[in-house]
Structures are given as C-alpha cells and as structure tokens.
Design an enzyme around this catalytic site. Structure first.
Site, PDB file in Angstrom:
ATOM      1  N   GLY A  70       0.794  -1.220   0.000  1.00 39.56           N
ATOM      2  CA  GLY A  70       0.000   0.000   0.000  1.00 39.56           C
ATOM      3  C   GLY A  70       0.826   1.269   0.000  1.00 39.56           C
ATOM      4  N   THR A  71       1.928   1.288   0.717  1.00 35.46           N
ATOM      5  CA  THR A  71       2.734   2.514   0.808  1.00 35.46           C
ATOM      6  C   THR A  71       3.313   2.897  -0.543  1.00 35.46           C
ATOM      7  OG1 THR A  71       3.265   2.187   3.142  1.00 35.46           O
ATOM      8  CG2 THR A  71       4.776   3.547   1.871  1.00 35.46           C
ATOM      9  N   ASN A 150      -7.989   3.496   9.167  1.00 33.47           N
ATOM     10  CA  ASN A 150      -7.363   2.330   9.789  1.00 33.47           C
ATOM     11  C   ASN A 150      -7.332   2.392  11.301  1.00 33.47           C
ATOM     12  OD1 ASN A 150      -5.410   4.477   8.909  1.00 33.47           O
ATOM     13  ND2 ASN A 150      -4.039   3.317  10.238  1.00 33.47           N
ATOM     14  N   SER A 198      -3.565  -3.784  -0.381  1.00 34.80           N
ATOM     15  CA  SER A 198      -2.392  -4.474   0.156  1.00 34.80           C
ATOM     16  C   SER A 198      -2.821  -5.873   0.588  1.00 34.80           C
ATOM     17  CB  SER A 198      -1.817  -3.699   1.344  1.00 34.80           C
ATOM     18  OG  SER A 198      -0.566  -4.219   1.725  1.00 34.80           O
ATOM     19  N   ALA A 199      -2.211  -6.883   0.013  1.00 36.94           N
ATOM     20  CA  ALA A 199      -2.672  -8.268   0.186  1.00 36.94           C
ATOM     21  C   ALA A 199      -2.719  -8.718   1.634  1.00 36.94           C
ATOM     22  CB  ALA A 199      -1.784  -9.207  -0.627  1.00 36.94           C
ATOM     23  N   HIS A 200      -1.783  -8.242   2.441  1.00 36.21           N
ATOM     24  CA  HIS A 200      -1.729  -8.767   3.812  1.00 36.21           C
ATOM     25  C   HIS A 200      -2.849  -8.222   4.699  1.00 36.21           C
ATOM     26  CE1 HIS A 200       0.179  -5.402   6.244  1.00 36.21           C
ATOM     27  NE2 HIS A 200       0.317  -4.943   5.021  1.00 36.21           N
ATOM     28  N   CYS A 328      -1.809  12.040  23.007  1.00 38.33           N
ATOM     29  CA  CYS A 328      -0.778  12.874  23.624  1.00 38.33           C
ATOM     30  C   CYS A 328      -0.474  14.071  22.724  1.00 38.33           C
ATOM     31  CB  CYS A 328       0.505  12.069  23.828  1.00 38.33           C
ATOM     32  SG  CYS A 328       0.304  10.614  24.864  1.00 38.33           S
TER      33      CYS A 328
END
Length: 380
Positions: A70-71, A150, A198-200, A328
C-alpha cells in the site's frame, strides 16, 4: 487461549492462498520477462492474476498494476500524478494514513504544492461543504481521502467525493487499504482516478499490493528500471506474492457477505460487553456506529487516568494482541495523529480491536472478561 485482534495491522495467511503460491516458489521460477518457456509460464500466471483482480473490481486488466504494498501504491498515485500533471494544489484530511500524509507533506515542503486539509468534526467525519470550498478556491487540485480509516474505522463516502471532484475537474485518489476485499468496488461506475490495496490486509502475503489507475489517467512511473508492469514499475515482479494477492482477493469476494455478517456480530458483541462491564468506556470516532464505520475496527476510548501502556502489557500477558494509541499532545511520535486531530482527551488512552473471519465469539468473551477484570479485579 491466544487471541489475535490486530487484523487492521496484518492478517493471517489463508491456507488456500499459501497452496496457490507454493508452486511459484518451488516449481515455476522463471523470470516473467524472459522469452523462454520458463519465463512464459510465469508471465502467463501474472496476467491471469491481473485479469482475475480486474474482473472482481470491474476494471480492465490494463488498469491494474502490482506493487510491493500500500505505501508504494499511495506514493506512486500521489507523487507521480502531481508531478506528471503539474498540479500545484492538493487536498487531504488530517486523518489519513502516513503513507498519504507524509508523501503530500514532502511535496509541500519542497514547495511543489500548496497543501490544504479538509475540516473534520469531533467524530472524524469529513466536511464535504468545506471540500467544495477548497476546490472552488484553488486551481486544479489533487484530492486524496481514504475510504476507511485504519485507526477509528470511519467510512467516507468516496462516491460523493468522486462526484464533487469530477465537478471541479480534480484528480481523486483514495487509500482503500482497509476496505478492499471487505467491501465490493465497482470501478467502472466510480469517478475515481486511483485506488490501492495491500494483500496482507485480506489474508494474503506481505509485500504484495495493487494500484488501480483509471484508463486515460496517464502518469510517469515511481520506480524506474525495466519495462515491467507495462513500463509503470521497474523491477522483477514478486511472482508468488502476486499469485497470493489474486487468490486472497478471490476468496474474499466469494465469502464477503458471510464474513461481514460474522465479523459484524463479533464487533456488536464486544461493544455490548464492554459497555456492560467497563464503566466509563466510550468509542473513538464513529467506530461504535455500525452504519458509519468499518465492521472490522473498534477503537475504544479508555476511562480517564487509565494506564493504557500497562493495560496493553497485561493484555499481552493474557496472550491478547491488539494495538494501542493515545492523543498525547507532545508530538506525533508519542501519540496517534488521528486522535490528536479529533482533539481526543489526552487523559484517555485508546485500544484498537480489529477483527477477521478467523475470530470467534469465544475469543470476544475471553477478551471482554480479561479487560473487565483489570478494572474490577475478582477477589480470590
């Protein structure tokens, strides 16, 4: 019991996917660019996989490009479109994945683009009127807004966004990593220039991704080298990764309705259990809303003053794998940029539970029990 609830980060490989990949690890090893029989066999397998992916997405095989994930796909869609089309204005949301945000911010830092952020409300919902105003107030723009977040699970209406962008002659890219294979996509009817996968994230192998580039949307390659991927991505193809991606997508589409029903029941049961047994617990973004969020993601806002790191440590001791985060305000390295953008209470830590078809109700009950007992220890 060992429980894995971090499927938005990565998913376990489906055994059938491994079996589909194995011959291309051991037997069919020819370079797809070679013209001999060994090369022709692997080239044929890649093109068969490409056609299978294209058919599922209602696209043409010529619009599907395989990447390392994906990146790379996001960076290609963003940087190459902006540079190839000489675009000077870009619009995104502050809630995007870093693959999108950092790519655009790098271009802005080099003065290649003026970068604007569309407004979002306290739940992370996109202000579509503000998007229109930004498009009205700038020259031709590049817009990148994800379909499913995500971290907090929010679903954005990419159909509506595509219509808005088309009206303003803007280029529209969407990071669809969390939705591809979980929701159907008909790219023949969507006015979008590029999406990614992204396959994973859908029980395929790591290191294999895809980029859809709409026919007629011509951009230069991101990785230069050989003529692979129709001159769009140099380098020898990840043969068995591509085979695994196509098989995983096929399996996902075959069982999509069944898997969605199963996973949604798990999420609803966890929400109910946590509300009943952990006083003060709430949910970040729209993740607690079944209609407005990914059915695979639930982001829990912990009661104030909870030591979130210790809680995650204790969950890990009980063999429960989840992701954590906080709002934070002392820097992005110390907190979630998504929760910061929502102005979430920095005193409330966060846990992201993300589900898959392999999770069970028994696991959900186990996790709720363990989490509840950490707040209300049972005397022995």
């Amino acid at each position: 019991m060992q429980v894995y609830l971090d499927n938005a980060a990565t998913t376990p490989l489906t055994p059938e996917v491994f079996e589909a990949m194995k011959p291309y690890m051991l037997e069919f090893y020819g370079n797809p660019s070679s013209t001999h029989a060994h090369g022709r066999a692997t080239r044929s397998a890649i093109e068969k996989a490409r056609k299978g992916v294209a058919d599922l997405l209602h696209a043409s095989p010529s619009e599907i490009f395989f990447t390392s994930g994906g990146t790379e796909a996001d960076n290609t869609a963003i940087k190459c479109a902006i540079e190839s089309l000489d675009i000077r204005s870009a619009i995104t949301s502050p809630l995007e994945h870093h693959a999108v945000l950092h790519a655009l911010q790098a271009l802005a830092a080099k003065k290649q683009i003026k970068l604007n952020y569309v407004h979002t409300d306290s739940k992370g919902n996109i202000d579509y009127d503000h998007l229109k105003a930004l498009l009205d107030g700038n020259e031709r723009s590049f817009v990148s807004i994800m379909q499913g977040n995500n971290e907090i699970g929010n679903l954005n209406d990419i159909g509506l966004i595509s219509e808005i962008c088309a009206f303003h002659d803007a280029i529209f890219h969407s990071d669809t990593v969390q939705t591809l294979a979980h929701y159907p996509h008909n790219l023949s009817k969507l006015k979008i220039h590029s999406i990614i996968g992204s396959a994973h994230k859908f029980h395929g192998p790591k290191g294999a991704g895809l980029l859809y580039i709409k026919k007629g949307h011509q951009i230069a390659p991101f990785i230069h080298g050989g003529s692979q991927e129709r001159n769009m991505r140099g380098g020898t193809e990840n043969l068995y990764g591509i085979i695994g991606l196509a098989k995983a997508l096929e399996i996902a589409y075959e069982g999509m309705n069944e898997h969605r029903k199963h996973i949604l029941a798990l999420k609803q049961r966890m929400i109910k259990g946590l509300k009943e047994r952990v006083p003060g617990i709430t949910f970040n973004g729209e993740s607690g809303n079944m209609d407005k969020s990914l059915y695979t993601v639930l982001n829990v806002s912990l009661p104030p003053s909870t030591d979130a790191d210790m809680l995650l440590f204790n969950l890990d001791l009980h063999k429960i794998s989840v992701s954590g985060g906080s709002a934070c305000s002392s820097g992005s390295q110390l907190g979630s940029h998504v929760l910061q953008a929502l102005s979430a209470d920095p005193e409330r830590g966060a846990i992201r539970f993300s589900f898959s078809k392999y999770n069970t109700l028994e696991e959900i009950h186990y996790v709720v029990d363990k989490l509840a007992n950490m707040y209300n220890p049972v005397s022995i």
